[in-house]
Design a protein around this motif. Structure first.
Motif, mmCIF file in Angstrom:
data_model
loop_
_atom_site.group_PDB
_atom_site.id
_atom_site.type_symbol
_atom_site.label_atom_id
_atom_site.label_comp_id
_atom_site.label_asym_id
_atom_site.label_seq_id
_atom_site.Cartn_x
_atom_site.Cartn_y
_atom_site.Cartn_z
ATOM 1 N N HIS A 1 0.814 -1.209 0.000
ATOM 2 C CA HIS A 1 0.000 0.000 0.000
ATOM 3 C C HIS A 1 0.854 1.268 0.000
ATOM 4 O O HIS A 1 0.326 2.360 -0.228
ATOM 5 N N THR B 1 0.957 5.669 -8.519
ATOM 6 C CA THR B 1 0.827 5.964 -7.095
ATOM 7 C C THR B 1 2.203 6.183 -6.479
ATOM 8 O O THR B 1 3.032 5.271 -6.461
ATOM 9 N N ARG C 1 -1.386 3.370 -2.096
ATOM 10 C CA ARG C 1 -1.853 2.684 -3.300
ATOM 11 C C ARG C 1 -3.128 1.920 -2.995
ATOM 12 O O ARG C 1 -3.143 1.023 -2.137
ATOM 13 N N LEU D 1 -4.601 -0.661 -3.917
ATOM 14 C CA LEU D 1 -4.386 -1.868 -4.712
ATOM 15 C C LEU D 1 -5.619 -2.753 -4.795
ATOM 16 O O LEU D 1 -5.732 -3.591 -5.691
ATOM 17 N N GLU E 1 0.729 3.114 -15.806
ATOM 18 C CA GLU E 1 1.210 3.665 -14.538
ATOM 19 C C GLU E 1 2.495 4.446 -14.780
ATOM 20 O O GLU E 1 3.204 4.789 -13.828
#
Length: 270
Positions: A21, A48, A52, A54, A79
């Protein structure tokens, strides 16, 4: 003794394991190779450099790409923030910032996105794209327009709340069915985006959920637009959970928002 050392080593490795994260911030310098025949397309970016999301990003990226396809537009999901350059951005009419977090662009990339908006390009920013991890003044002033305060935590992190539509005649709100009380992580801001000139399309009825202490807003915006830019800019705080992107009302809003930002007819207006 060896067993004890092995246990200590495993514990050390577990403690040192990176938190998915919280990725290590990186800046992209090499632009991606775009597929051919991209014109008037939808660019979906989920870079990110802070928290994140996710849990939802893979699913929401797929939903957003499908929405673009349903609108008859090609899409490109990446990304790699180095896609923010003048040459490549000219292939797109809309940029979707899908829970982008942190300062994920270099100054040159930010300048390219600013130029894209200045010449009429649309931006649809979602959820963490408006959290408190963004420090750049152009980004926070143009794309978000409100200072982030936080959201409920613990058992109150995800709650059902009633959505109130303030601008039912706006194309982004076309086709939304009320009453609507989705479950989400409800962001709060220290001031309404309306104070900086944004137009609030929808807000949360604070009487229908438990705001975090000290983060009550009274009139609590959740979706708004920036009327001061040549390009059409919209921010929606909705969308923490993957299920949000399967909600027919939210899919309608996302479809309308991408069509509106790209200056295309919205199916929701039919």
């Amino acid at each position: 003794m060896r067993k004890m050392l092995a246990v200590i080593a495993l514990l050390t490795m577990a403690q040192a394991a990176p938190d998915p994260h919280r990725p290590t911030p990186t800046y992209d310098v090499v632009a991606p190779a775009l597929p051919g025949r991209l014109d008037d397309a939808v660019l979906i970016v989920s870079k990110t450099n802070a928290w994140r999301h996710l849990e939802h990003i893979p699913h929401s990226n797929a939903v957003l790409a499908r929405i673009a396809d349903d609108l008859g537009q090609a899409s490109y999901v990446t990304e790699n923030a180095a896609v923010f350059n003048d040459e490549q951005l000219r292939h797109f009419s809309v940029v979707v910032l899908n829970s982008t977090s942190g300062d994920f662009m270099t100054p040159d990339q930010r300048a390219a996105l600013a130029a894209f908006v200045a010449r009429g390009g649309g931006v649809v920013a979602l959820h963490a794209a408006g959290d408190g991890s963004h420090a750049d003044s152009w980004y926070t002033g143009t794309i978000i327009g409100a200072p982030y305060a936080g959201h409920p935590g613990g058992a109150d992190q995800f709650q059902s709340a009633r959505i109130i539509i303030d601008q039912p005649d706006h194309p982004v709100m076309a086709g939304v069915t009320l009453p609507w009380s989705p479950v989400d992580e409800w962001y709060a801001y220290t001031a309404s985006p309306a104070a900086s000139g944004m137009v609030v399309l929808a807000r949360i009825d604070e009487a229908t959920y438990r705001p975090a202490a000290g983060r009550e807003m009274g009139s609590h915006p959740v979706i708004w637009t920036n009327p001061a830019t040549k390009g059409r800019v919209l921010y929606s705080a909705l969308g923490h959970l993957p299920d949000a992107y399967d909600d027919p009302n939210y899919q309608r809003i996302l479809t309308n928002a991408i069509a509106w930002a790209g200056r295309h007819p919205s199916p929701g207006a039919e």
